[in-house]
Every structure is written in structure tokens, then in C-alpha cells.
Design a protein around this motif. Structure first.
Motif, PDB file in Angstrom:
ATOM      1  N   PHE A 228     -12.463 -14.398   2.705  1.00  0.00           N
ATOM      2  CA  PHE A 228     -11.023 -14.637   2.598  1.00  0.00           C
ATOM      3  C   PHE A 228     -10.270 -13.341   2.350  1.00  0.00           C
ATOM      4  N   LEU A 229     -10.744 -12.513   1.442  1.00  0.00           N
ATOM      5  CA  LEU A 229     -10.049 -11.269   1.125  1.00  0.00           C
ATOM      6  C   LEU A 229     -10.079 -10.277   2.282  1.00  0.00           C
TER       7      LEU A 229
ATOM      8  N   LEU B 151       0.850  -1.181   0.000  1.00  0.00           N
ATOM      9  CA  LEU B 151       0.000   0.000   0.000  1.00  0.00           C
ATOM     10  C   LEU B 151       0.889   1.237   0.000  1.00  0.00           C
ATOM     11  N   LYS B 152       0.357   2.347  -0.488  1.00  0.00           N
ATOM     12  CA  LYS B 152       1.133   3.577  -0.636  1.00  0.00           C
ATOM     13  C   LYS B 152       1.811   3.989   0.667  1.00  0.00           C
ATOM     14  N   GLU B 153       1.070   3.954   1.781  1.00  0.00           N
ATOM     15  CA  GLU B 153       1.653   4.391   3.050  1.00  0.00           C
ATOM     16  C   GLU B 153       2.758   3.456   3.538  1.00  0.00           C
TER      17      GLU B 153
ATOM     18  N   ASP C 128      -6.164  -6.299   4.204  1.00  0.00           N
ATOM     19  CA  ASP C 128      -7.597  -6.532   4.034  1.00  0.00           C
ATOM     20  C   ASP C 128      -7.998  -5.758   2.796  1.00  0.00           C
ATOM     21  N   TRP C 129      -8.771  -6.362   1.934  1.00  0.00           N
ATOM     22  CA  TRP C 129      -9.172  -5.715   0.691  1.00  0.00           C
ATOM     23  C   TRP C 129     -10.494  -5.017   0.856  1.00  0.00           C
ATOM     24  N   ASP C 130     -10.580  -3.777   0.405  1.00  0.00           N
ATOM     25  CA  ASP C 130     -11.837  -3.034   0.376  1.00  0.00           C
ATOM     26  C   ASP C 130     -12.615  -3.509  -0.849  1.00  0.00           C
TER      27      ASP C 130
ATOM     28  N   LYS D  40      -2.651 -15.178   0.295  1.00  0.00           N
ATOM     29  CA  LYS D  40      -2.321 -13.776   0.496  1.00  0.00           C
ATOM     30  C   LYS D  40      -0.868 -13.632   0.936  1.00  0.00           C
ATOM     31  N   ARG D  41      -0.318 -12.488   0.622  1.00  0.00           N
ATOM     32  CA  ARG D  41       1.049 -12.167   1.005  1.00  0.00           C
ATOM     33  C   ARG D  41       1.078 -11.730   2.470  1.00  0.00           C
ATOM     34  N   LYS D  42       2.155 -12.074   3.140  1.00  0.00           N
ATOM     35  CA  LYS D  42       2.386 -11.618   4.509  1.00  0.00           C
ATOM     36  C   LYS D  42       3.404 -10.483   4.468  1.00  0.00           C
ATOM     37  N   TRP D  43       3.241  -9.570   5.396  1.00  0.00           N
ATOM     38  CA  TRP D  43       4.150  -8.428   5.534  1.00  0.00           C
ATOM     39  C   TRP D  43       4.643  -8.373   6.972  1.00  0.00           C
TER      40      TRP D  43
END
Length: 116
Positions: free
Chosen positions: A111-112, A42-44, A93-95, A78-81
Motif C-alpha cells: 500500500f505504501l 517532499l522537499k523538491e 511512494d514511501w521508501d 494516502k494524500r493526492k497531489w
């Protein structure tokens, strides 16, 4: 026709925009499609040097709508960070508000939206 156009015709845009197809198998009775979340922050988080990619979670199997008379199974992970500043491991989490009224089933939406 480009392969991305074909994928957009059969899979939700949220998958094509945010996941890579990493494998595909066809049998007499089903299609199996494996998708991994793209390595895009994400950008931030891009501005924060403490957030780094930390691998991928487990595959979740989601049964999608049949294609050409075959059951269709999506194997999505999903990717982990990792936030190095506090040791927290998380997933995005996807909007999904922009996808209201699409063919996303409840299992896929859950799931998303889930975080690790």
C-alpha cells in the motif's frame, strides 16, 4: 506517557511520522484506527508552486497484529497531489528501506509503495 509514545509502541514509526490518527473505535472484538497521510510535500515539490494538495484517496483496510486479544484494523489513506503544470494527479511512494526487519506486513508495504 505522551500519546505519541504510546502510538509508537504499537504502530510502525512510518505511520506515526507520516500519518495522522483521525479516528479510533474499540469494540469487544476489534480495534479500528483511521489514519490520513499528513499534508507534507517532499522537499523538491515545496519549491515547485505547481504542486498542490488534491485531497485524499480511498481508505485501504489493512489487518495489523492483534492488540490485547482484539483484531486490529488500520484504515489508511494516502494524500493526492496535483501537478498543475501537466494535470497529473499522484501520491508519494514511501521508501521503506529504513524499516527492513520491522513488523510491517506485506499488504501494508504494498500500500505504501503504490502510486495512484
Amino acid at each position: 506517557m505522551k500519546s505519541e509514545q504510546l502510538l509508537r509502541a504499537i504502530l510502525p514509526d512510518v505511520l506515526i511520522d507520516n500519518f495522522d490518527v483521525v479516528n479510533f473505535e474499540k469494540t469487544d472484538s476489534r480495534f479500528d484506527i483511521w489514519l490520513d497521510e499528513k499534508k507534507v510535500q517532499l522537499k523538491e515539490d515545496r519549491r515547485n508552486g505547481d504542486i498542490i494538495a488534491y485531497g485524499l484517496g480511498e481508505y485501504h483496510e489493512i489487518r495489523d497484529f492483534p492488540i490485547r486479544g482484539r483484531a486490529t484494523y488500520l484504515h489508511v489513506r494516502k494524500r493526492k497531489w496535483l501537478d498543475k503544470s501537466n494535470g497529473e494527479i499522484f501520491s508519494y511512494d514511501w521508501d521503506l528501506s529504513e524499516y527492513d526487519g520491522t513488523r510491517l506486513n506485506a499488504e501494508f508495504v504494498a500500500f505504501l509503495k503504490e502510486g495512484d
